[in-house]
Design an enzyme around this catalytic site. Structure first.
Site, short mmCIF file in Angstrom:
data_model
loop_
_atom_site.label_atom_id
_atom_site.label_comp_id
_atom_site.label_asym_id
_atom_site.label_seq_id
_atom_site.Cartn_x
_atom_site.Cartn_y
_atom_site.Cartn_z
CB SER A 47 19.97 46.80 71.56
OG SER A 47 20.06 47.57 70.35
CE1 TYR A 110 12.38 62.90 71.50
CE2 TYR A 110 13.77 64.72 70.58
CZ TYR A 110 12.53 64.07 71.29
OH TYR A 110 11.64 65.00 71.50
CE1 TYR A 136 22.61 47.17 66.16
CE2 TYR A 136 23.15 48.30 68.25
CZ TYR A 136 22.33 47.32 67.65
OH TYR A 136 21.36 46.44 68.08
CE LYS A 165 23.37 43.48 66.17
NZ LYS A 165 23.05 43.77 67.70
#
Length: 299
Positions: A47, A110, A136, A165
């Protein structure tokens, strides 16, 4: 192989010039900085690496350059997430061929997906790759949690999905993953996403963290991990209290990309603080706020 995925794996920012192109000398300095300060590995194109604002071609260029520059000095995870399964696999195959130690895959964003759709997406990605795959989970940004049942099912049914994560502002969520998955797969790697949950994750049976603060205050999260390994909880507490002073940085700007780069620059690493549109660079007032927050660190 899994034994190398322990400790501190900072999410390295993507260093770009004012036009948004990869700044190779700056990126090389950034990589050398985190390795030189004791990172156990690193994450590229997470990110904080601004993957969401980069083209597929740019992401491949950045992954290839970073892996070449690291040259095997530490393990490297490469973020390959995309809203579509096919592009995720394409990016994963590129990372694999370029020498990534593993790939990190945030769930598609989305469009909201059913549990079955998320499971099949991850299974297809993992079965298309030979490299290790890490989940993730970042529901604040993707709009949807992967889901405890889906995480558990993936860990049970897909062998090369080897860790996660967990970036969620609720340590009980990470605790529940550990309790569920370690019951049948104790080597499943658990990384904290939020910096301040690193110590909690370790105490609960996790393996390390992916803290952005390492990029500009490496002594703190490195200190937490080392103190934990040495069973020095007094030092861990001192480092944790210092880390808490840095937490306001994440609230200064959305997205936080420019904040991290500015903090790195102010800490003495010669990098560009340019960000990739539509993210905005920090103005002078917010730059001073970053400087003031960093000044409270006493270690």
């Amino acid at each position: 192989m899994l034994s190398s995925f322990k400790g501190i794996f900072p999410p390295v920012p993507t260093i770009v010039d004012e036009l948004g192109n990869l700044d190779k000398p700056g990126m090389a300095r950034m990589i050398d900085h985190v390795i030189g300060n004791g990172a156990d590995g690193m994450l590229i194109l997470g990110s904080g690496g601004e993957f969401c604002h980069l083209s597929t071609a740019q992401r491949k260029e950045i992954a290839a350059f970073c892996l070449q520059h690291v040259a095997g000095r530490v393990p490297v995870l490469v973020g390959i997430a995309s809203p579509g399964t096919a592009e995720t696999i394409e990016l994963g195959r590129h990372a694999q061929q370029a020498g990534a130690s593993g790939v990190l895959v945030v769930n598609p964003y989305y469009a909201k997906l059913s549990d079955e759709a998320r499971f099949i997406h991850y299974r297809r990605v993992a079965e298309s790759l030979e490299t290790l795959v890490f989940l993730y989970n970042f529901p604040d940004l993707t709009g949807q949690d992967i889901g405890l049942d889906t995480i558990t099912r993936l860990a049970r049914e897909v062998p090369n999905i080897v860790g996660i994560k967990d970036t969620i502002d609720n340590i009980s969520h990470t605790r529940e993953i550990i309790n569920r998955v370690h019951a049948f797969r104790p080597d499943f790697i658990i990384f904290s996403g939020y910096d301040e949950y690193l110590l909690d994750t370790l105490l609960l049976g996790g393996h390390g963290g992916i803290p952005a603060t390492f990029n500009f205050a490496p002594q703190i999260t490195r200190g937490i991990y080392d103190a934990f390994v040495c069973n020095d909880l007094y030092s861990a507490r001192v480092f944790q209290q210092q880390l808490a002073k840095l937490s306001p940085l994440y609230a200064l700007e959305q997205p936080f990309f420019g904040v991290i780069k500015t903090a790195i620059k102010l800490s003495g690493v010669d990098i560009s603080t340019a960000v990739i549109p539509p993210a905005l660079p920090l103005d002078n007032e917010k730059t001073e706020q970053v400087r003031n927050i960093l000044a409270h660190i006493t270690l």
